[in-house]
Design a protein around this motif. Structure first.
Motif, short mmCIF file in Angstrom:
data_model
loop_
_atom_site.label_atom_id
_atom_site.label_comp_id
_atom_site.label_asym_id
_atom_site.label_seq_id
_atom_site.Cartn_x
_atom_site.Cartn_y
_atom_site.Cartn_z
N GLU A 273 -5.33 -2.23 9.23
CA GLU A 273 -5.92 -3.50 8.80
C GLU A 273 -5.04 -4.18 7.77
OE1 GLU A 273 -9.77 -2.04 7.56
OE2 GLU A 273 -10.72 -3.04 9.26
N HIS A 274 -4.50 -3.39 6.83
CA HIS A 274 -3.60 -3.94 5.81
C HIS A 274 -2.35 -4.51 6.48
CE1 HIS A 274 -1.45 -4.40 2.04
NE2 HIS A 274 -0.45 -3.69 2.54
N TYR A 275 -1.82 -3.79 7.46
CA TYR A 275 -0.63 -4.25 8.19
C TYR A 275 -0.93 -5.57 8.90
CZ TYR A 275 3.29 -4.26 11.48
OH TYR A 275 4.40 -4.61 12.21
N ALA A 276 -2.12 -5.65 9.53
CA ALA A 276 -2.50 -6.85 10.27
C ALA A 276 -2.58 -8.06 9.36
CB ALA A 276 -3.83 -6.62 10.98
N ARG A 277 -3.15 -7.87 8.19
CA ARG A 277 -3.25 -8.98 7.24
C ARG A 277 -1.88 -9.39 6.70
NH1 ARG A 277 -7.89 -5.81 5.62
NH2 ARG A 277 -9.82 -6.89 6.21
N ARG A 278 -1.09 -8.38 6.36
CA ARG A 278 0.22 -8.66 5.76
C ARG A 278 1.13 -9.40 6.74
NH1 ARG A 278 4.72 -5.18 4.99
NH2 ARG A 278 3.48 -3.45 5.76
N HIS A 279 1.03 -9.05 8.01
CA HIS A 279 1.90 -9.67 9.02
C HIS A 279 1.21 -10.80 9.77
CE1 HIS A 279 5.27 -6.79 8.74
NE2 HIS A 279 4.34 -5.95 8.37
N GLU A 280 -0.01 -11.16 9.35
CA GLU A 280 -0.75 -12.28 9.94
C GLU A 280 -0.85 -12.16 11.45
OE1 GLU A 280 1.27 -15.78 8.42
OE2 GLU A 280 -0.01 -15.76 6.64
N LEU A 281 -1.28 -11.00 11.91
CA LEU A 281 -1.47 -10.81 13.35
C LEU A 281 -2.61 -11.70 13.84
CD1 LEU A 281 -1.06 -6.94 13.78
CD2 LEU A 281 0.67 -8.74 13.59
#
Length: 214
Positions: free
Chosen positions: A91-99
């Motif tokens: 979830e953190h990765y998704a937010r950081r990379h604006e998926l």
């Protein structure tokens, strides 16, 4: 199983260059990931690492099952805790990379466009808000028995080597099983293999016209 994470839509995809069908809004992407849980997040993250544009939507409406629902496969509490931690990181990765994650959008139907050498987005994912055209589609939620009707509707028959046949068409299953839910490690490996396969197919498609002109 862990509860499906709820993420806000982070990025608006560019509209498709082709006109909408009968006035229905339409947009194109490389891959549509169908699902809203751990498996879908794992695939979306892996596709992003491979440089693949993807849109993640919620799964099809549940189909009535004649067989028992999948079990957890005797997953221990420690394993469930580990999976929850992996979900948090994803979830953190998704937010950081604006998926491009759209939990409010549900896939309603999958159809196949007329096949021709020029068709780069053969799959149509119908939603209440419009149609998503994609080169590849990844299913990440529901028992395999729930997906057979969808797959049969687009001409994918159930055989012993079904997954290989699906991959040739740009269709993938990650974290989907008949009776047992794959382990955390298995799902991550499936997501990685699907991402690599889709990236390879995209690269092959992009280089084919150049090779033909050489």
């Amino acid at each position: 199983m862990t509860a499906a994470p709820v993420l806000a839509r982070h990025r608006t995809a560019a509209p498709a260059s082709s006109p909408a069908v009968q006035g229905t809004p339409s947009e194109a992407t490389t891959t549509v990931v169908i699902g809203s849980g751990f498996s879908a997040l794992a695939v979306a993250a892996e596709l992003n690492r491979q440089g693949i544009k993807a849109i993640m939507v919620d799964s099809f409406c549940p189909v009535k099952q004649s067989t028992p629902a999948p079990t957890t496969g005797s997953i221990s509490l420690d394993t469930l805790t580990e999976r929850s931690e992996v979900v948090r990181l994803l979830e953190h990765y998704a937010r950081r990379h604006e998926l491009d994650i759209r939990p409010e959008t549900q896939a309603l139907e999958l159809t196949r466009a007329n096949q021709s050498p020029a068709t780069s987005h053969p799959w149509r994912i119908h939603t209440a808000s419009g149609i998503l055209s994609a080169h590849s589609v990844v299913f990440t939620r529901g028992a395999l028995s729930q997906l057979r009707q969808v797959l049969h509707s687009v001409g994918v028959t159930t055989t012993a080597d079904m997954r290989t046949g699906m991959h040739a068409l740009g269709l993938y299953l990650v974290g989907v099983g008949d009776l047992t839910i794959p382990t955390t490690t298995e799902i991550l490996h499936q997501a990685k293999r699907a991402g690599q396969s889709i990236a390879s197919r995209v690269l092959s498609r992009e280089f084919s016209p150049a090779l033909a002109m050489a």
